[in-house]
Each structure stands twice: as C-alpha cells, then as structure tokens.
Write a protein that holds these residues in place. Sequence first.
Motif, PDB file in Angstrom:
ATOM      1  N   THR A  20      61.631  20.041  13.666  1.00  0.00           N
ATOM      2  CA  THR A  20      62.942  19.492  14.024  1.00  0.00           C
ATOM      3  C   THR A  20      62.821  18.253  14.901  1.00  0.00           C
ATOM      4  O   THR A  20      63.477  17.240  14.648  1.00  0.00           O
ATOM      5  N   GLU A  21      61.985  18.302  15.930  1.00  0.00           N
ATOM      6  CA  GLU A  21      61.819  17.143  16.805  1.00  0.00           C
ATOM      7  C   GLU A  21      61.266  15.951  16.035  1.00  0.00           C
ATOM      8  O   GLU A  21      61.674  14.814  16.273  1.00  0.00           O
ATOM      9  N   LEU A  24      64.065  14.379  14.047  1.00  0.00           N
ATOM     10  CA  LEU A  24      64.955  13.618  14.929  1.00  0.00           C
ATOM     11  C   LEU A  24      64.292  12.312  15.364  1.00  0.00           C
ATOM     12  O   LEU A  24      64.936  11.270  15.426  1.00  0.00           O
ATOM     13  N   ALA A  25      62.999  12.367  15.668  1.00  0.00           N
ATOM     14  CA  ALA A  25      62.280  11.187  16.135  1.00  0.00           C
ATOM     15  C   ALA A  25      62.208  10.093  15.070  1.00  0.00           C
ATOM     16  O   ALA A  25      62.232   8.908  15.400  1.00  0.00           O
ATOM     17  N   LYS A  44      68.214  23.696  18.846  1.00  0.00           N
ATOM     18  CA  LYS A  44      67.077  22.791  19.021  1.00  0.00           C
ATOM     19  C   LYS A  44      67.546  21.336  19.074  1.00  0.00           C
ATOM     20  O   LYS A  44      67.095  20.556  19.912  1.00  0.00           O
ATOM     21  N   THR A  48      67.271  18.743  22.400  1.00  0.00           N
ATOM     22  CA  THR A  48      66.255  17.700  22.249  1.00  0.00           C
ATOM     23  C   THR A  48      66.780  16.346  22.709  1.00  0.00           C
ATOM     24  O   THR A  48      67.798  15.872  22.234  1.00  0.00           O
ATOM     25  N   VAL A  50      65.926  12.876  22.252  1.00  0.00           N
ATOM     26  CA  VAL A  50      65.092  12.084  21.345  1.00  0.00           C
ATOM     27  C   VAL A  50      64.403  10.935  22.062  1.00  0.00           C
ATOM     28  O   VAL A  50      63.231  10.659  21.811  1.00  0.00           O
ATOM     29  N   ILE A  53      61.187  12.220  23.722  1.00  0.00           N
ATOM     30  CA  ILE A  53      60.097  12.774  22.915  1.00  0.00           C
ATOM     31  C   ILE A  53      59.656  11.876  21.768  1.00  0.00           C
ATOM     32  O   ILE A  53      58.643  12.140  21.141  1.00  0.00           O
ATOM     33  N   LYS A  54      60.399  10.834  21.505  1.00  0.00           N
ATOM     34  CA  LYS A  54      60.149  10.026  20.303  1.00  0.00           C
ATOM     35  C   LYS A  54      58.721   9.505  20.213  1.00  0.00           C
ATOM     36  O   LYS A  54      58.048   9.681  19.200  1.00  0.00           O
ATOM     37  N   VAL A  57      56.061  12.346  19.717  1.00  0.00           N
ATOM     38  CA  VAL A  57      56.192  12.975  18.405  1.00  0.00           C
ATOM     39  C   VAL A  57      55.664  12.047  17.318  1.00  0.00           C
ATOM     40  O   VAL A  57      54.918  12.471  16.430  1.00  0.00           O
TER      41      VAL A  57
END
Length: 63
Positions: A20-21, A24-25, A44, A48, A50, A53-54, A57
């Motif tokens: 999922t992350e 999104l990234a 989630k 998150t 983004v 974490i972009k 990830v």
Amino acid sequence: MQHDVCHRICGELGADLELTEAFLAIGVDELSVTPSAILPIRKKVIETNVSEIKESVLDKYLN
C-alpha cells in the motif's frame, strides 16, 4: 506536461497491505479491492504520510 491519467491497481495486488505505501508513493490514484479488504486498506491509507515515506519507499522498490 501533466496528463489526465488515472492510475489504478485492482485485484489481490491492490489489497496487499505490504504494498500500500509503495502504491501511494508512486502516485496510484485508486485501489480496487474485495469488500473484506476495504477497511484495512482505508486505515493504512489514512495513517500513511506519503511525503514522509516517499523517498524511502521508492529507494526500497526501485533501487
């Protein structure tokens, strides 16, 4: 140039919480999942950030 293209993931892959992350990234717009996966995926996505974490990830999956 910006194109009006919607990026979608469907099926079992869309419901994979471990990805999922990553989705999104990379800018996926929609995840099509079975009804039983909606709440966990929604949780989630909501949790998150983004922008935080972009980079990590993208490094993990693209390098």
